[in-house]
Design a protein around this motif. Structure first.
Motif, PDB file in Angstrom:
ATOM      1  N   ASP A  66       0.862  -1.183   0.000  1.00  0.00           N
ATOM      2  CA  ASP A  66       0.000   0.000   0.000  1.00  0.00           C
ATOM      3  C   ASP A  66       0.906   1.244   0.000  1.00  0.00           C
ATOM      4  N   ARG A  67       1.240   1.726  -1.181  1.00  0.00           N
ATOM      5  CA  ARG A  67       2.149   2.868  -1.291  1.00  0.00           C
ATOM      6  C   ARG A  67       1.567   4.128  -0.658  1.00  0.00           C
ATOM      7  N   ILE A  84       8.393   2.523  -4.772  1.00  0.00           N
ATOM      8  CA  ILE A  84       7.530   2.808  -3.628  1.00  0.00           C
ATOM      9  C   ILE A  84       7.034   4.260  -3.674  1.00  0.00           C
ATOM     10  N   LEU A  85       7.968   5.199  -3.803  1.00  0.00           N
ATOM     11  CA  LEU A  85       7.581   6.610  -3.802  1.00  0.00           C
ATOM     12  C   LEU A  85       8.752   7.471  -4.260  1.00  0.00           C
ATOM     13  N   TYR A  86       8.431   8.721  -4.522  1.00  0.00           N
ATOM     14  CA  TYR A  86       9.426   9.753  -4.829  1.00  0.00           C
ATOM     15  C   TYR A  86       9.275  10.829  -3.751  1.00  0.00           C
ATOM     16  N   PRO A  87      10.259  10.979  -2.862  1.00  0.00           N
ATOM     17  CA  PRO A  87      10.093  11.943  -1.765  1.00  0.00           C
ATOM     18  C   PRO A  87      10.126  13.385  -2.265  1.00  0.00           C
ATOM     19  N   ASN A  88       9.455  14.249  -1.547  1.00  0.00           N
ATOM     20  CA  ASN A  88       9.676  15.675  -1.723  1.00  0.00           C
ATOM     21  C   ASN A  88      10.979  16.046  -1.021  1.00  0.00           C
ATOM     22  N   GLY A  89      11.655  17.046  -1.542  1.00  0.00           N
ATOM     23  CA  GLY A  89      12.826  17.562  -0.860  1.00  0.00           C
ATOM     24  C   GLY A  89      12.411  18.574   0.193  1.00  0.00           C
ATOM     25  N   LEU A 139       3.370   9.023  -5.074  1.00  0.00           N
ATOM     26  CA  LEU A 139       3.280   7.567  -5.171  1.00  0.00           C
ATOM     27  C   LEU A 139       4.189   7.047  -6.267  1.00  0.00           C
ATOM     28  N   GLY A 140       4.844   5.931  -6.007  1.00  0.00           N
ATOM     29  CA  GLY A 140       5.722   5.329  -6.988  1.00  0.00           C
ATOM     30  C   GLY A 140       4.979   4.846  -8.218  1.00  0.00           C
ATOM     31  N   ASN A 141       5.534   5.108  -9.381  1.00  0.00           N
ATOM     32  CA  ASN A 141       4.985   4.624 -10.643  1.00  0.00           C
ATOM     33  C   ASN A 141       5.625   3.280 -10.975  1.00  0.00           C
TER      34      ASN A 141
END
Length: 539
Positions: free
Chosen positions: A301-302, A501-506, A316-318
């Motif tokens: 569950d991303r 899984i995801l791409y974080p914000n900086g 959310l990760g693609n």
């Protein structure tokens, strides 16, 4: 002899407080103190830096590239003035700046460009050897002009090659020879960038001095001091105690509001192209079965991970790899969470819970794979724990093992050389922003040829994928590139050589009273050389 700076660090004196109290307010911006939490970056040379973030950007403080990304992440001429491509796309002529010098005063010329390309082709570098391989020859046409011949059409020359590969001085590196046989020191770091490394204490600090004759303009800060902390907890304490002026790594999401309430601190935020992902060894059963990898993806569950670990400050990760904010993203690919479908897939391939103990069996034994996660990354530890819980819920008895970063690296990417194989089942992992910034570099992740895929850490191999990637690398037509990238993303989402899984914000904390001219580069954050240059010098 031990320097004053090294003595203060080594003996535990809060030297940054000593420095700040000894400086007038007007002089504070002469020295900027930056906290870092990653491992030691060696002498921060082309063959000694270790991490993509911050190591790569520390390297590029010293060495310039032919092109440079601007604030929007678009490649602009830098050491190169222009590039003229032939009609067939197989050769180009490049004019260079004639006002650039190395840190020792020697002129930067076309000979250095030819030497740099040849050097990285001759001596294996995990990042640049693959990148420059399509350059068949470099002809020096004059002191400040070169012609390069390509062995095949090469997409995204400006972004994929010339914004990534640093130039090195022939008069220094011709003496160094084989980097594998050379003991590097900071004296070897003769670059043409805005800063030079002048002092280094392993695992403690780095001190960079501005290069006054930098061609693009004198840097705004005379001295950059990077202090290494064992973990983010120590770094956060340091910035709150006024021991550092900025943290080069993105801070934990839960700290953004807290630090933002401090009147002496500011927080800069924006999307990053860095990644958080799960890697498999897809050569090892049962991870060699796409159905198993698909089941694992469906069980994660991303959205829950984004909300729980990043407090919503992530994308959310693609499943197809490319960041949804990228113009190259394929919008037809969906991120799906469906644990029931995951269980059904595992049942179909015979990985079932035959004894009712809640753990499925594979090859006659409980299916309890090991998931490695690094001890120096609290966010990845939390991601690993949540992924473990989610997979346990569908009968995969994941064992989360928190290990030192060097141990994880040796298992996943021994010697930074994919030819050496791998020794793991599952691992949390991630790439720094430059790899996502140019989606045409996806071949480096999923091509079966290690000469092309120097970042293929999973052992993935697919003739269909290779054909698509070879076609991508053989066209400069933007529309055709997008068609191929759409197909490549679709195939990655089906085969899942890794799970995004995801791409974080900086999220970056700094002291605006000390320095407040940070430039947020799309997908890259605020720590890069442009942040230290005058506004007029930025592309």
């Amino acid at each position: 002899m031990m320097s004053n700076l090294e003595r203060l660090v080594r003996f535990g004196i809060p030297f940054m407080l000593v420095l700040i109290f000894s400086m007038t307010a007007a002089a504070q911006t002469d020295r900027l103190r930056l906290g870092m939490t990653t491992g030691d970056e060696g002498t921060v040379g082309p063959y000694t830096y270790n991490s993509g973030d911050p190591g790569w950007n520390m390297l590029l403080l010293q060495y310039d590239t032919l092109y440079q990304l601007d604030a929007d992440g678009v490649a602009q001429p830098w050491l190169a003035r222009n590039l003229a491509l032939s009609d067939d796309g197989l050769s180009f002529t490049m004019d260079l700046r004639d006002d650039v010098t190395w840190h020792d005063g020697e002129a930067f010329t076309a000979e250095d460009v030819a030497f740099s390309i040849d050097y990285f082709q001759q001596f294996l570098h995990p990042r640049w050897t693959r990148v420059v391989r399509p350059i068949e020859s470099v002809e020096v046409l004059g002191d400040f002009q070169v012609r390069m011949q390509l062995s095949a059409l090469t997409p995204s020359l400006e972004l994929g090659i010339f914004s990534d590969v640093p130039m090195v001085p022939e008069h220094i590196w011709s003496v160094i020879g084989d980097p594998a046989e050379h003991t590097f020191t900071i004296e070897d770091n003769v670059g043409n960038g805005p800063y030079r490394l002048v002092e280094y204490a392993p695992d403690q600090f780095y001190r960079f001095q501005a290069y006054a004759n930098y061609w693009a303009g004198t840097p705004q800060i005379d001295e950059l001091v990077f202090i290494r902390y064992a973990d983010m907890t120590g770094a956060l304490a340091a910035i709150q105690a006024n021991e550092v002026d900025m943290l080069v790594s993105s801070i934990p999401p839960e700290q953004a509001d807290f630090l933002g309430m401090n009147p002496d601190l500011a927080v800069a935020q924006g999307p990053l192209f860095s990644t958080q992902m799960i890697n498999f060894d897809v050569t090892r059963p049962p991870f060699d079965m796409p159905e198993v990898r698909q089941a694992i993806s469906l069980a994660i569950d991303r959205e829950d991970i984004v909300e729980t670990v990043y407090l919503g400050q992530a994308t959310l990760g693609n499943p197809g790899w490319v960041h949804p904010d990228s113009p190259r993203f394929n919008p037809d690919i969906a991120t799906t969470y469906d644990p029931e479908a995951a269980a059904a897939l595992l049942d179909e391939v015979g990985i079932v819970d035959s004894d009712g103990d809640g753990i499925r069996e594979f090859a006659g034994a409980p299916f309890m794979p090991e998931l490695l996660t690094p001890s120096d990354n609290a966010l990845r530890i939390r991601i690993g724990d949540l992924v473990g819980e989610m997979l346990n819920a569908v009968g995969i008895g994941v064992q989360v093992e928190v290990v030192e970063g060097s141990i994880l690296g040796d298992a996943v990417w021994p010697g930074f050389d994919v030819r050496q194989g791998r020794d793991y089942e599952l691992a949390t992992f991630g790439w720094s922003p430059p790899l996502q910034a140019d989606p045409t570099r996806v071949a480096s992740l999923v091509h079966s040829n290690p000469d092309i895929a120097s970042f293929n850490l999973t052992g993935y191999s697919s003739p269909e994928m290779d054909a698509l990637l070879d076609a991508l690398n053989a066209t400069n037509d933007s529309q055709r590139q997008q068609e191929l990238l759409n197909e490549i993303q679709t195939l990655i989402a089906e085969d899942l050589p890794f799970i995004m899984i995801l791409y974080p914000n900086g999220v970056y904390a700094y002291r605006p009273a000390v320095y407040d001219d940070w430039l947020f580069m799309t997908g890259q954050g605020i720590f890069h050389k442009l942040s230290f240059l005058p506004a007029a010098a930025r592309p």
